[in-house]
Write an enzyme that holds these catalytic residues in place. Structure first.
Site, PDB file in Angstrom:
ATOM      1  N   ASP A  37       0.868  -1.178   0.000  1.00 23.33           N
ATOM      2  CA  ASP A  37       0.000   0.000   0.000  1.00 23.33           C
ATOM      3  C   ASP A  37       0.905   1.228   0.000  1.00 23.33           C
ATOM      4  O   ASP A  37       2.132   1.106  -0.002  1.00 23.33           O
ATOM      5  CB  ASP A  37      -0.968  -0.034   1.190  1.00 23.33           C
ATOM      6  CG  ASP A  37      -0.256   0.080   2.515  1.00 23.33           C
ATOM      7  OD1 ASP A  37       0.971   0.275   2.535  1.00 23.33           O
ATOM      8  OD2 ASP A  37      -0.929  -0.028   3.551  1.00 23.33           O
ATOM      9  N   GLY A  69      -0.772   5.879   2.916  1.00 23.13           N
ATOM     10  CA  GLY A  69      -1.805   6.885   3.194  1.00 23.13           C
ATOM     11  C   GLY A  69      -2.723   6.468   4.340  1.00 23.13           C
ATOM     12  O   GLY A  69      -2.889   7.214   5.310  1.00 23.13           O
ATOM     13  N   ASP A 123      -2.966   8.295  -1.334  1.00 28.99           N
ATOM     14  CA  ASP A 123      -4.289   8.935  -1.288  1.00 28.99           C
ATOM     15  C   ASP A 123      -4.559   9.527   0.083  1.00 28.99           C
ATOM     16  O   ASP A 123      -3.886   9.192   1.056  1.00 28.99           O
ATOM     17  CB  ASP A 123      -5.380   7.902  -1.601  1.00 28.99           C
ATOM     18  CG  ASP A 123      -5.397   6.761  -0.591  1.00 28.99           C
ATOM     19  OD1 ASP A 123      -4.310   6.402  -0.077  1.00 28.99           O
ATOM     20  OD2 ASP A 123      -6.471   6.214  -0.314  1.00 28.99           O
ATOM     21  N   GLN A 144     -11.558   7.482  -3.891  1.00 27.74           N
ATOM     22  CA  GLN A 144     -12.105   7.981  -2.629  1.00 27.74           C
ATOM     23  C   GLN A 144     -13.484   8.586  -2.927  1.00 27.74           C
ATOM     24  O   GLN A 144     -14.097   8.211  -3.917  1.00 27.74           O
ATOM     25  CB  GLN A 144     -11.145   8.979  -1.974  1.00 27.74           C
ATOM     26  CG  GLN A 144      -9.862   8.331  -1.427  1.00 27.74           C
ATOM     27  CD  GLN A 144     -10.098   7.451  -0.213  1.00 27.74           C
ATOM     28  OE1 GLN A 144     -11.148   7.492   0.446  1.00 27.74           O
ATOM     29  NE2 GLN A 144      -9.114   6.586   0.090  1.00 27.74           N
ATOM     30  N   ASP A 192      -7.901  -7.568   1.006  1.00 30.48           N
ATOM     31  CA  ASP A 192      -6.894  -7.782   2.058  1.00 30.48           C
ATOM     32  C   ASP A 192      -7.543  -7.419   3.366  1.00 30.48           C
ATOM     33  O   ASP A 192      -8.443  -6.575   3.400  1.00 30.48           O
ATOM     34  CB  ASP A 192      -5.691  -6.856   1.845  1.00 30.48           C
ATOM     35  CG  ASP A 192      -5.982  -5.442   2.338  1.00 30.48           C
ATOM     36  OD1 ASP A 192      -5.616  -5.109   3.480  1.00 30.48           O
ATOM     37  OD2 ASP A 192      -6.619  -4.671   1.584  1.00 30.48           O
ATOM     38  N   CYS A 247     -11.954 -29.737   8.100  1.00 34.29           N
ATOM     39  CA  CYS A 247     -10.798 -28.956   7.627  1.00 34.29           C
ATOM     40  C   CYS A 247      -9.549 -29.834   7.579  1.00 34.29           C
ATOM     41  O   CYS A 247      -9.343 -30.673   8.447  1.00 34.29           O
ATOM     42  CB  CYS A 247     -10.582 -27.777   8.579  1.00 34.29           C
ATOM     43  SG  CYS A 247      -9.127 -26.775   8.211  1.00 34.29           S
ATOM     44  N   CYS A 304      -6.335 -28.528   7.424  1.00 31.72           N
ATOM     45  CA  CYS A 304      -5.135 -27.743   7.717  1.00 31.72           C
ATOM     46  C   CYS A 304      -4.291 -28.461   8.780  1.00 31.72           C
ATOM     47  O   CYS A 304      -4.764 -29.371   9.451  1.00 31.72           O
ATOM     48  CB  CYS A 304      -5.488 -26.321   8.166  1.00 31.72           C
ATOM     49  SG  CYS A 304      -5.970 -26.166   9.891  1.00 31.72           S
ATOM     50  N   CYS A 357      -5.939 -28.597  12.270  1.00 28.18           N
ATOM     51  CA  CYS A 357      -7.065 -29.527  12.417  1.00 28.18           C
ATOM     52  C   CYS A 357      -6.639 -30.986  12.244  1.00 28.18           C
ATOM     53  O   CYS A 357      -7.259 -31.884  12.801  1.00 28.18           O
ATOM     54  CB  CYS A 357      -8.177 -29.152  11.433  1.00 28.18           C
ATOM     55  SG  CYS A 357      -8.997 -27.612  11.909  1.00 28.18           S
ATOM     56  N   HIS A 391      -4.824 -21.849  10.840  1.00 28.60           N
ATOM     57  CA  HIS A 391      -6.182 -22.328  10.539  1.00 28.60           C
ATOM     58  C   HIS A 391      -7.030 -21.235   9.888  1.00 28.60           C
ATOM     59  O   HIS A 391      -7.687 -21.475   8.872  1.00 28.60           O
ATOM     60  CB  HIS A 391      -6.880 -22.843  11.796  1.00 28.60           C
ATOM     61  CG  HIS A 391      -8.327 -23.135  11.538  1.00 28.60           C
ATOM     62  ND1 HIS A 391      -8.751 -24.303  10.949  1.00 28.60           N
ATOM     63  CD2 HIS A 391      -9.439 -22.373  11.701  1.00 28.60           C
ATOM     64  CE1 HIS A 391     -10.060 -24.258  10.775  1.00 28.60           C
ATOM     65  NE2 HIS A 391     -10.502 -23.092  11.228  1.00 28.60           N
TER      66      HIS A 391
END
Lengths: 407, 407
Positions: free
Chosen positions: A121, A124, A175, A225, A302, A340, A342, A345, A371
């Site tokens: 980013d 800003g 920005d 914006q 994000d 799950c 992962c 898990c 997880h």
């Protein structure tokens, strides 16, 4: 073949990280970013962003690595759970360790050992939300570091220079993140300033590009914006499109407004953004909100929600949210989410996860983060499948009812 | 073939963790621990401890998993760097989450997902060093929890019951850790109490063993006390040998005494301990101290030093100790230890490690801990090789000069 190019004009040599592609005769330069929509389903779309460092399947979720690390995760683990791009914060890395240090080490990819795409980013948002003192000038913002109170100045050119030295695959324009609530008049002035700054960012990069006669520099996304005013959002977008960017992002959302207001803007802005460029909704990471945004045509997201919630013991599952500290899990031998696969898990019980959380163990933050991020990335994989198979509406309906549940 | 046995007498079924071995006809029971010396080099020796859960090569270093996790590490990472056994603290696990919870989940190995050997201490050391209030009775100690101030009682029988429910491969007798300094008279009384408690621990386990007619219970090591008085250390050892244990440990060292005093006791006690049983020096984990102890015939060690130092930014290398926060590493692209092949050194620069440490990132604690434990375990591998190759003296001399260096 990737080779290095940042070897002049004040940028140090980066032997391991570069985004220039040369063909066999080392002359023809490939576009650093290629975006392609593979399937539309209503306004939702699924496609891919191809960069010299790898492909990003969209809609995409970008884990946040604020200080050059996605909190509690190793880069290997991020790769294993399928992260294709991460976001790093220019503000934080500028203050510590400093962009010049990262540049000396060979750029951000080498510094943090993540060879896949990175989006930075512009700083800003952090200046407007984290800094104690800030004074806005035409050329940028004066602010004090949240670390040591030291005085700094960041403007469009400086933000671009820092990002170029970090060396991400995608950079963002500098920005002013319009606060909420904002009077109409303030929002107008703010968006006008944001447009002027966006132009300066583009110009900075164009000059650099001709300096280097290459596409080694990052792709650049413009940030829309306009507060909660739909006409201003439209105007902001039009002004940015006039300048021309590789992608467009909606900023200034999830800043305190109601869900209704947010959804109203998301719905209005999403479909107006150029269809042939990636559409990025910044900082909105609630799963329901992202479903709404994908429905309105957004491609990239994000948020710190999965990682921050993990450290606070709130975990996402296929049946709803779990607060792992609850007494009922004290002797529960079941995995967090039986559906799950992962590492967390597959290997540990709710009982152990609860114990680690209450004992404030580092492994608690690791296993929970792993997880939650796995859940987010798997959710996005399923969402892309749903779009490809033209059943996004039913996917959204199904998950809307799951996501509100606390179990 | 490993099958379960803890299915009566108040112990819950443990489907995944058990230390009983049956032969093909499921009747003959194998000794749960077998110790064998493969090579002597002076008083130093190298060998192996075979348990039903795996082989431990000696001299062995045991990473400490106080609360059921070696801080910042996953069990997979511990396996990858070659840990063959870890230590867990009975005191901590008894208070949180509680041994009954761990028993319900299937024992400590299942709870923490570590299927290799575990040694549990008896809780004695923690009660004497961590608890605010403690009152020593003939039958045990009354103390207050360091977590919530609640009142508890731990004695030899209770300590054994808790350890049996945790289900380690090696358990320790409940001892009074004689404080430093201690008057001779106090040290005498303390060792006498420790002997009586050791006998009670042995008796508890013998009764349990006949209850189950099996060797499902852990091996038991007796702890030698006696303060800094060599005659008392000798007497303590003789009384324990009279009772008879699977291994012997020297406790009450590294409690504030000088190096000279410690080395004096290590030298005197080490070679007097039965040669055909593992000799364990508790809580001493400075690398130089351990070299002295191996030279005196000790086989097993545990300490929080590598993990705690890692979190404080002190890292061990083949050239000496590094304090990673130092300014000179700000833009240093070199790995922490160019000669090291751990994940940290293969992937990250000193510059990045310094940044993570100053930014207080979780990844800092992970990468530093991984490196330090890798260093310790590799150091022990090299030490074992040196013993096998009859060059321990030169190995010790070489490292003695490296280990004092701060680089």
């Amino acid at each position: 073949m990737l080779i290095d190019a940042y070897n002049s004009k004040g940028f140090n040599i980066r032997p391991f990280s570069s985004s220039i592609c040369f063909t066999a005769d080392k002359s023809a330069i490939i576009d650093p970013m290629h975006f392609e929509i593979r399937q539309n389903d209503g306004n939702a779309r699924s496609g891919l962003i191809e960069t010299t460092r790898g492909t990003i399947h969209t809609p995409a979720f970008m884990p946040v690595g604020t200080q050059g690390t996605v909190k509690a995760m190793s880069p290997d683990e991020l790769r294993e759970i399928g992260a294709e791009i991460i976001l790093c914060n220019t503000y934080h890395l500028y203050l510590r360790p400093g962009h010049n240090i990262i540049d000396q080490i060979g750029g951000l990819h080498t510094f943090i050992n993540w060879q896949q795409p990175i989006l930075t980013d512009s700083g800003g948002f952090q200046i407007f939300s984290l800094s104690a003192l800030r004074k806005i000038h035409e050329n940028g913002v004066e602010f004090r570091s949240h670390i040591d109170g030291s005085l700094h100045f960041l403007g469009p050119e400086k933000a671009m220079e820092i990002q170029c030295m970090l060396g991400p695959d995608i950079a963002m324009t500098f920005d002013e993140c319009t606060p909420y609530p904002a009077e109409y008049e303030y929002a107008v002035k703010s968006l006008e300033l944001t447009t002027r700054w966006a132009k300066k960012c583009k110009d900075f990069l164009d000059v650099r590009a001709s300096d280097f006669q290459s596409s080694a520099l990052p792709s650049l996304f413009g940030i829309i914006q306009g507060g909660m005013y739909k006409d201003l959002r439209k105007r902001s977008l039009e002004e940015l499109v006039e300048i021309g960017f590789d992608g467009y992002a909606a900023g200034g959302l999830s800043v305190g407004e109601s869900k209704e207001e947010m959804y109203d803007i998301i719905g209005a802005v999403g479909t107006q953004m150029p269809a042939d460029r990636p559409r990025y909704l910044m900082g909105v990471g609630d799963l329901q909100d992202m479903l709404v945004a994908v429905e309105s045509g957004f491609d990239m997201f994000d948020c710190v929600m999965p990682t921050r919630n993990a450290r606070n013991g709130t975990l996402f599952t296929s049946k709803g949210r779990i607060s792992i500290k609850r007494t009922e899990y004290k002797a529960d031998p079941a995995p967090l989410d039986p559906g799950c696969n992962c590492y967390t898990c597959r290997n540990f019980s709710r009982s152990y996860l609860r114990h680690l959380f209450l004992a404030k163990e580092i492994l608690s933050m690791r296993l929970n983060t792993l997880h939650n991020l796995h859940f987010y990335l798997a959710f996005f994989r399923k969402m892309r499948e749903a779009i490809v198979e033209q059943r996004f509406a039913s996917f959204k309906k199904e998950w809307d009812s799951i996501l509100v549940r606390d179990i």
